[in-house]
Design a protein around this motif. Structure first.
Motif, mmCIF file in Angstrom:
data_model
loop_
_atom_site.group_PDB
_atom_site.id
_atom_site.type_symbol
_atom_site.label_atom_id
_atom_site.label_comp_id
_atom_site.label_asym_id
_atom_site.label_seq_id
_atom_site.Cartn_x
_atom_site.Cartn_y
_atom_site.Cartn_z
ATOM 1 N N LYS A 24 8.001 -0.230 12.520
ATOM 2 C CA LYS A 24 7.305 0.577 11.516
ATOM 3 C C LYS A 24 5.860 0.126 11.447
ATOM 4 N N THR A 25 4.957 1.091 11.343
ATOM 5 C CA THR A 25 3.548 0.760 11.146
ATOM 6 C C THR A 25 3.271 0.691 9.654
ATOM 7 N N LYS A 26 2.181 0.116 9.287
ATOM 8 C CA LYS A 26 1.692 -0.036 7.912
ATOM 9 C C LYS A 26 2.563 -0.997 7.115
ATOM 10 N N ARG A 27 2.071 -1.386 5.986
ATOM 11 C CA ARG A 27 2.760 -2.335 5.112
ATOM 12 C C ARG A 27 3.747 -1.599 4.206
ATOM 13 N N SER A 28 4.623 -2.368 3.569
ATOM 14 C CA SER A 28 5.604 -1.765 2.674
ATOM 15 C C SER A 28 4.923 -1.321 1.382
ATOM 16 N N GLY A 29 5.610 -0.503 0.610
ATOM 17 C CA GLY A 29 5.051 0.012 -0.638
ATOM 18 C C GLY A 29 4.788 -1.067 -1.670
ATOM 19 N N HIS B 76 3.537 -3.925 -1.229
ATOM 20 C CA HIS B 76 2.226 -4.531 -0.974
ATOM 21 C C HIS B 76 1.147 -3.790 -1.762
ATOM 22 N N ASN B 77 1.208 -2.464 -1.766
ATOM 23 C CA ASN B 77 0.226 -1.673 -2.517
ATOM 24 C C ASN B 77 0.313 -1.953 -4.009
ATOM 25 N N VAL B 78 1.526 -2.118 -4.536
ATOM 26 C CA VAL B 78 1.701 -2.391 -5.961
ATOM 27 C C VAL B 78 1.076 -3.733 -6.323
ATOM 28 N N VAL B 79 1.320 -4.754 -5.526
ATOM 29 C CA VAL B 79 0.794 -6.087 -5.804
ATOM 30 C C VAL B 79 -0.734 -6.106 -5.729
ATOM 31 N N ILE B 80 -1.287 -5.505 -4.697
ATOM 32 C CA ILE B 80 -2.745 -5.474 -4.556
ATOM 33 C C ILE B 80 -3.376 -4.677 -5.703
ATOM 34 N N GLY B 81 -2.791 -3.540 -6.046
ATOM 35 C CA GLY B 81 -3.311 -2.735 -7.156
ATOM 36 C C GLY B 81 -3.241 -3.471 -8.479
ATOM 37 N N ALA B 82 -2.129 -4.177 -8.722
ATOM 38 C CA ALA B 82 -1.985 -4.931 -9.973
ATOM 39 C C ALA B 82 -2.994 -6.075 -10.043
ATOM 40 N N ALA B 83 -3.207 -6.757 -8.927
ATOM 41 C CA ALA B 83 -4.179 -7.860 -8.921
ATOM 42 C C ALA B 83 -5.595 -7.348 -9.171
ATOM 43 N N ALA B 84 -5.957 -6.270 -8.512
ATOM 44 C CA ALA B 84 -7.302 -5.711 -8.697
ATOM 45 C C ALA B 84 -7.476 -5.178 -10.124
ATOM 46 N N GLY C 128 -1.291 1.668 -7.334
ATOM 47 C CA GLY C 128 -0.837 1.158 -6.044
ATOM 48 C C GLY C 128 0.505 1.731 -5.640
ATOM 49 N N GLY C 129 1.415 1.879 -6.606
ATOM 50 C CA GLY C 129 2.714 2.478 -6.320
ATOM 51 C C GLY C 129 2.593 3.928 -5.910
ATOM 52 N N LEU C 130 1.711 4.665 -6.583
ATOM 53 C CA LEU C 130 1.497 6.064 -6.200
ATOM 54 C C LEU C 130 0.875 6.166 -4.814
ATOM 55 N N ALA C 131 -0.025 5.246 -4.492
ATOM 56 C CA ALA C 131 -0.619 5.234 -3.153
ATOM 57 C C ALA C 131 0.438 4.923 -2.098
ATOM 58 N N GLY C 132 1.401 4.054 -2.444
ATOM 59 C CA GLY C 132 2.481 3.732 -1.523
ATOM 60 C C GLY C 132 3.390 4.916 -1.252
ATOM 61 N N LEU C 133 3.522 5.805 -2.237
ATOM 62 C CA LEU C 133 4.335 6.997 -2.035
ATOM 63 C C LEU C 133 3.673 7.987 -1.092
ATOM 64 N N VAL C 134 2.350 7.985 -1.076
ATOM 65 C CA VAL C 134 1.607 8.949 -0.262
ATOM 66 C C VAL C 134 1.541 8.530 1.201
ATOM 67 N N LYS C 135 1.408 7.235 1.452
ATOM 68 C CA LYS C 135 1.257 6.796 2.842
ATOM 69 C C LYS C 135 2.578 6.945 3.581
ATOM 70 N N GLU C 136 2.478 7.372 4.804
ATOM 71 C CA GLU C 136 3.665 7.575 5.612
ATOM 72 C C GLU C 136 3.561 6.735 6.879
#
Length: 169
Positions: free
Chosen positions: A79-84, A86-94, A136-144
């Motif tokens: 699988k390419t790209k990171r798991s969903g 990862h986006n949640v953690v980065i978004g929460a930290a920022a 971040g979670g919403l962004a994770g839903l969009v990326k495929e």
């Protein structure tokens, strides 16, 4: 006069935050480093990291400054790209960092709804972390992510190899 001073502090903080963001519409093909997650034929994750190289029988992945090689015969799918998550953690930290900065910057204990710098950091930090995590979670839903089924099939391996060579150029 105090409200003008607080507004100035808030404007300065926001301008530093906004000016520090770099936006690119497309990554440069020379600097693209695709993130891969490699799974066995039973579905267990073997490795994850930055794509380094690929040849007729081996995939090279770099993680924590160490390059590991994975033989194509043990790869079930990639699988390419990171798991969903990862986006949640980065978004929460920022979001938390921005919230803390805003909470400290806008603290005024003498106003009608006054709060100290510590209370502002805590309150705005929690709200920022929740909001950033949600975004971040919403962004994770969009990326495929792309999924490449290998399972020992030479044709699938060649397709995967051609795509990865294109990414690395």
């Amino acid at each position: 006069m105090k409200s003008l001073f607080n507004f100035s502090k808030l404007a300065i903080i926001l301008s530093f935050v906004l000016l520090s963001i770099r936006v690119h519409s497309q990554p440069s093909s020379k600097s693209y480093k695709g993130f891969l997650r490699v799974y066995s034929q039973t579905g267990q994750m073997i490795s994850k990291g930055q794509f380094v190289f690929i040849n007729d029988s081996v995939l090279g992945i770099k993680r924590l400054k160490e390059v590991s090689t994975i033989n194509k015969s043990v790869i079930g799918f990639v699988k390419t790209k990171r798991s969903g998550g990862h986006n949640v953690v980065i978004g929460a930290a920022a979001g938390g960092a921005i919230g803390i900065a805003l909470g400290v910057g806008t603290a005024d204990p003498d106003s009608w709804f006054g709060y100290s710098a510590g209370e502002g950091a805590l309150g705005f930090g929690i709200l920022g972390a929740l909001g950033g995590g949600l975004i971040g979670g919403l962004a994770g839903l969009v990326k495929e992510p792309m999924v490449f089924m290998i399972n020992g099939n030479e044709g699938n391996w060649q397709t995967f190899k051609n795509v990865m060579v294109h990414f690395k150029k």
